[in-house]
Design an enzyme around this catalytic site. Structure first.
Site, mmCIF file in Angstrom:
data_model
loop_
_atom_site.group_PDB
_atom_site.id
_atom_site.type_symbol
_atom_site.label_atom_id
_atom_site.label_comp_id
_atom_site.label_asym_id
_atom_site.label_seq_id
_atom_site.Cartn_x
_atom_site.Cartn_y
_atom_site.Cartn_z
ATOM 1 N N TRP A 99 0.774 -1.217 -0.066
ATOM 2 C CA TRP A 99 0.015 -0.120 0.164
ATOM 3 C C TRP A 99 0.905 1.043 0.003
ATOM 4 O O TRP A 99 0.541 2.123 -0.643
ATOM 5 C CB TRP A 99 -0.979 0.126 1.219
ATOM 6 N N ASP A 161 -1.357 6.523 6.334
ATOM 7 C CA ASP A 161 -2.515 5.678 5.992
ATOM 8 C C ASP A 161 -2.992 4.664 7.161
ATOM 9 O O ASP A 161 -2.063 3.614 7.339
ATOM 10 C CB ASP A 161 -2.233 5.100 4.642
ATOM 11 N N LYS A 185 -12.765 -1.428 7.423
ATOM 12 C CA LYS A 185 -12.129 -2.487 7.943
ATOM 13 C C LYS A 185 -12.303 -2.327 9.526
ATOM 14 O O LYS A 185 -12.984 -3.153 10.103
ATOM 15 C CB LYS A 185 -10.547 -2.463 7.875
#
Ligand code: PMP
Length: 349
Positions: A99, A161, A185
């Site tokens: 990511w 992030d 999530k």
């Protein structure tokens, strides 16, 4: 049979959050209307947004020097918008996995990017005299199963992030210019992303198309476009459930306990199960492991499913097995997984 959803995202919701979602669709806060029907410019909805911002600030431990935005488009879009609006000379990216690497590659379309390779060890020291507009860090690499327990030492504003570990542990928010996270999530359902940004840093952001501009969304009190009410309702229900359970501190302890159980099962399996990540960087949210005999992976997954242990298949990039154990995964789910790991090993050694 109890069913436990180990998916990386969209992820498991706590039963009480599901209940709250069901009831807000039928009758939200005694209005007789669904949350999806409420005029977004009504006083009631504005008040709801104000309360939601306050809950986010409270759980993250920040005050109103930070703006809280609820945006649509997913976390990936934010990779682009952050670079577009905050990269002036150079963006520095700590690359700890898929990511952060994707964020860096996305930013390259907007300007100069320096990638610092830290794959496998997010605690690697940064070069001295690092120059740049910000340092991007992914607090938890959902695919690789690598978590950053301490931010790298830097004077640059941090862009974090936190898509896969927001509200799962306390974050050190000193030095954070912007924190972003998709909701699906640890913060509810897909459809909304959170951006928490220091107001003084936001004031220096570059001008962008108003609908994509963090500053314009802030200026419009998050009502520039019709907000995703149901995803916001899910976020609200999730945050209330976190608060009622004992806050982020409660989940931090529980998550450590849950992760420790699975890593123990791996480490005591004499190589039958394997996790190659540096112990200090092992994720408490996504436990990635493989079987020494790869050919057994399918049988492991099938047996798990028969026991109600769902979606343990690893990401398509890594294969193998990934147990995502966000806040909503109870200890019992993890214990059931560990019992299956032990049984499967006995059956196949
Ligand atoms: N960042 C991280 C850490 C993620 O885990 C994910 C999704 N798994 C994303 C970004 C991308 O999220 P989205 O699908 O909302 O773009």
């Amino acid at each position: 049979m109890n069913r436990y959803n180990f998916a990386a995202g969209p992820a498991m919701l706590a039963p009480s959050v599901k209940q709250a979602l069901a009831s807000m669709i039928i009758d939200w806060r005694g209005t007789g209307l669904s949350i999806t029907e409420i005029p977004h410019r009504s006083e009631l909805f504005k008040q709801f947004l104000d309360e939601l911002r306050a809950k986010v600030r409270h759980l993250l431990g920040v005050d109103d020097r930070y703006e809280v935005l609820f945006l649509m488009g997913g976390a990936r879009l934010l990779f682009a918008l952050i670079a577009e609006q905050f990269l002036k000379n150079k963006g520095v990216y700590a690359v700890t996995g898929y990511w952060s690497d994707l964020a860096a590659r996305t930013a390259q379309r907007y300007g100069l990017v320096e990638k610092i390779e830290m794959v496998g060890n997010p605690q690697t020291a940064l070069p001295h005299n690092l120059q740049g507009d910000y340092l991007f860090v992914c607090s938890n690499e959902t695919i690789g199963g690598v978590q950053c327990t301490q931010w790298p030492q830097t004077d640059l504003p941090l862009v974090v992030d936190a898509s896969s570990d927001i509200f799962s542990r306390r974050f050190d928010m000193r030095g954070v210019g912007l924190l972003m996270a998709g909701a699906q999530k640890n913060a509810g359902i897909a459809g909304v992303s959170l951006v928490v940004v220091r107001k003084d840093w936001l004031a220096e952001a570059k001008i962008a198309e108003p609908l994509l501009s963090f500053r314009e969304h802030a200026r419009a009190n998050n009502l520039l476009v019709t907000p995703p009410a149901l995803a916001l309702g899910a976020l609200d229900a999730t945050l209330s459930w976190i608060e009622a359970s004992g806050g982020v501190e409660y989940f931090e302890k529980l998550n450590e306990e849950k992760a420790a159980l699975i890593y123990k099962s791996i480490d005591e399996s004499q190589g039958f199960y394997q996790n190659t990540i540096d112990v200090s960087a092992r994720s408490k949210m996504n436990v990635v492991f493989s079987l020494q005999d790869e050919a057994l992976t399918q049988a492991f997954l099938q047996g798990a499913e028969q026991r109600g242990l769902l979606n343990l298949k690893g990401h398509r990039v890594t294969g193998a097995i990934r147990a995502s154990i966000y806040n909503a995964m109870p200890l019992e789910g993890v214990e059931a997984l560990c019992a299956w790991m032990a049984d499967f090993q006995k059956q196949n050694h």
